[in-house]
Scaffold this motif. Structure first.
Motif, short mmCIF file in Angstrom:
data_model
loop_
_atom_site.label_atom_id
_atom_site.label_comp_id
_atom_site.label_asym_id
_atom_site.label_seq_id
_atom_site.Cartn_x
_atom_site.Cartn_y
_atom_site.Cartn_z
N SER A 119 -12.33 -16.78 -11.14
CA SER A 119 -11.77 -15.43 -11.09
C SER A 119 -10.29 -15.46 -11.46
N GLY A 120 -9.84 -14.32 -11.92
CA GLY A 120 -8.44 -14.13 -12.25
C GLY A 120 -7.98 -12.80 -11.71
N ILE A 121 -6.70 -12.70 -11.41
CA ILE A 121 -6.17 -11.48 -10.79
C ILE A 121 -4.73 -11.25 -11.25
N GLY A 122 -4.31 -10.01 -11.28
CA GLY A 122 -2.93 -9.64 -11.56
C GLY A 122 -2.58 -8.43 -10.71
N GLY A 123 -1.33 -8.32 -10.32
CA GLY A 123 -0.98 -7.19 -9.48
C GLY A 123 0.50 -6.98 -9.31
N LEU A 124 0.79 -5.96 -8.51
CA LEU A 124 2.16 -5.61 -8.13
C LEU A 124 2.24 -5.59 -6.61
N GLU A 125 3.36 -6.08 -6.08
CA GLU A 125 3.58 -6.07 -4.64
C GLU A 125 4.94 -5.47 -4.36
N TYR A 126 4.97 -4.51 -3.43
CA TYR A 126 6.22 -3.84 -3.06
C TYR A 126 6.62 -4.27 -1.66
N SER A 134 4.51 -5.72 3.28
CA SER A 134 4.46 -5.42 1.86
C SER A 134 3.17 -4.67 1.56
N ILE A 135 3.15 -3.97 0.43
CA ILE A 135 2.00 -3.21 -0.03
C ILE A 135 1.67 -3.72 -1.43
N PHE A 136 0.38 -3.90 -1.72
CA PHE A 136 0.01 -4.45 -3.02
C PHE A 136 -1.13 -3.68 -3.67
N LEU A 137 -1.18 -3.78 -4.98
CA LEU A 137 -2.22 -3.19 -5.82
C LEU A 137 -2.56 -4.23 -6.87
N GLU A 138 -3.87 -4.54 -7.04
CA GLU A 138 -4.23 -5.60 -7.97
C GLU A 138 -5.57 -5.33 -8.64
N ALA A 139 -5.79 -6.03 -9.76
CA ALA A 139 -7.05 -5.92 -10.49
C ALA A 139 -7.34 -7.26 -11.15
N PHE A 150 -22.08 -16.21 -16.72
CA PHE A 150 -21.51 -15.07 -17.43
C PHE A 150 -21.77 -13.72 -16.76
N PHE A 151 -22.31 -13.68 -15.52
CA PHE A 151 -22.38 -12.43 -14.77
C PHE A 151 -20.94 -12.04 -14.45
N LEU A 152 -20.56 -10.82 -14.81
CA LEU A 152 -19.18 -10.36 -14.68
C LEU A 152 -19.09 -9.26 -13.64
N ASN A 153 -18.09 -9.34 -12.77
CA ASN A 153 -17.84 -8.31 -11.77
C ASN A 153 -16.35 -8.03 -11.72
N LEU A 154 -15.98 -6.77 -11.71
CA LEU A 154 -14.57 -6.40 -11.57
C LEU A 154 -14.09 -6.66 -10.16
N SER A 155 -12.81 -6.93 -10.04
CA SER A 155 -12.20 -7.19 -8.74
C SER A 155 -10.93 -6.36 -8.66
N THR A 156 -10.95 -5.31 -7.83
CA THR A 156 -9.76 -4.47 -7.65
C THR A 156 -9.45 -4.38 -6.17
#
Length: 164
Positions: A119-126, A134-139, A150-156
């Motif tokens: 898995s991979g992730i990217g986000g912002l943390e305030y 802190s508060i965060f938002l990621e996808a 190759f089964f793919l699932n989004l991660s938010t």
């Protein structure tokens, strides 16, 4: 001489809650100025719907997941109150799988399914200035390796952490 620049309050450890895929407990360990390890333990499959096509059947329930990422993060503001991050790691899931060939059978024939992937992730943390949280938002995304390559699932996710 004293500085009037307020600094963000990210420390060695933080613990909090995450709502999304997965939803649950989030623990983060910071290393130096720009690395961290992020661990999520919680439910998988509840936000995007409990029924989802999988292999030659369906998922029809919410499962348990453990997800870990090594992160790189950087300050986007001088006070370091807003930080961006990205990272890579893995995920293990346990979720009930209903194969098509067992349709119409009693619930006892449902198979537990353990899956593994990257898995991979990217986000912002305030980090509010001079506050211990802190508060965060990621996808990101989860790409299964076993048993369904190759089964793919989004991660938010969105959440909050207490930094200590």
């Amino acid at each position: 001489m004293t500085s009037n620049v307020a600094q963000a309050q990210y420390n060695n450890w933080s613990i909090g809650a995450r709502i999304g895929e997965p939803s649950g407990v989030n623990i983060r360990k910071y290393f130096g100025n720009n690395h961290a390890f992020d661990l999520n333990i919680g439910t998988y499959g509840g936000i995007y719907g409990t029924t989802r096509s999988y292999r030659s059947g369906d998922y029809k329930t919410v499962g348990l997941t453990i997800q870990g990422h090594f992160l790189w993060h950087t300050a986007l503001t001088k006070s370091e109150s807003l930080r961006a991050y990205y990272g890579f790691g893995g995920q293990i899931n346990n979720r009930k799988y209903y194969p098509d060939y067992l349709s119409g059978q009693p619930i006892d024939f449902v198979k537990g399914n353990i899956s593994l992937g990257g898995s991979g992730i990217g986000g912002l943390e305030y980090f509010p200035v001079n506050k211990p949280y802190s508060i965060f938002l990621e996808a990101g995304a989860y790409l299964e390796v076993l048993p369904a390559p190759f089964f793919l699932n989004l991660s938010t996710g969105i959440g909050a952490r207490y930094n200590f």
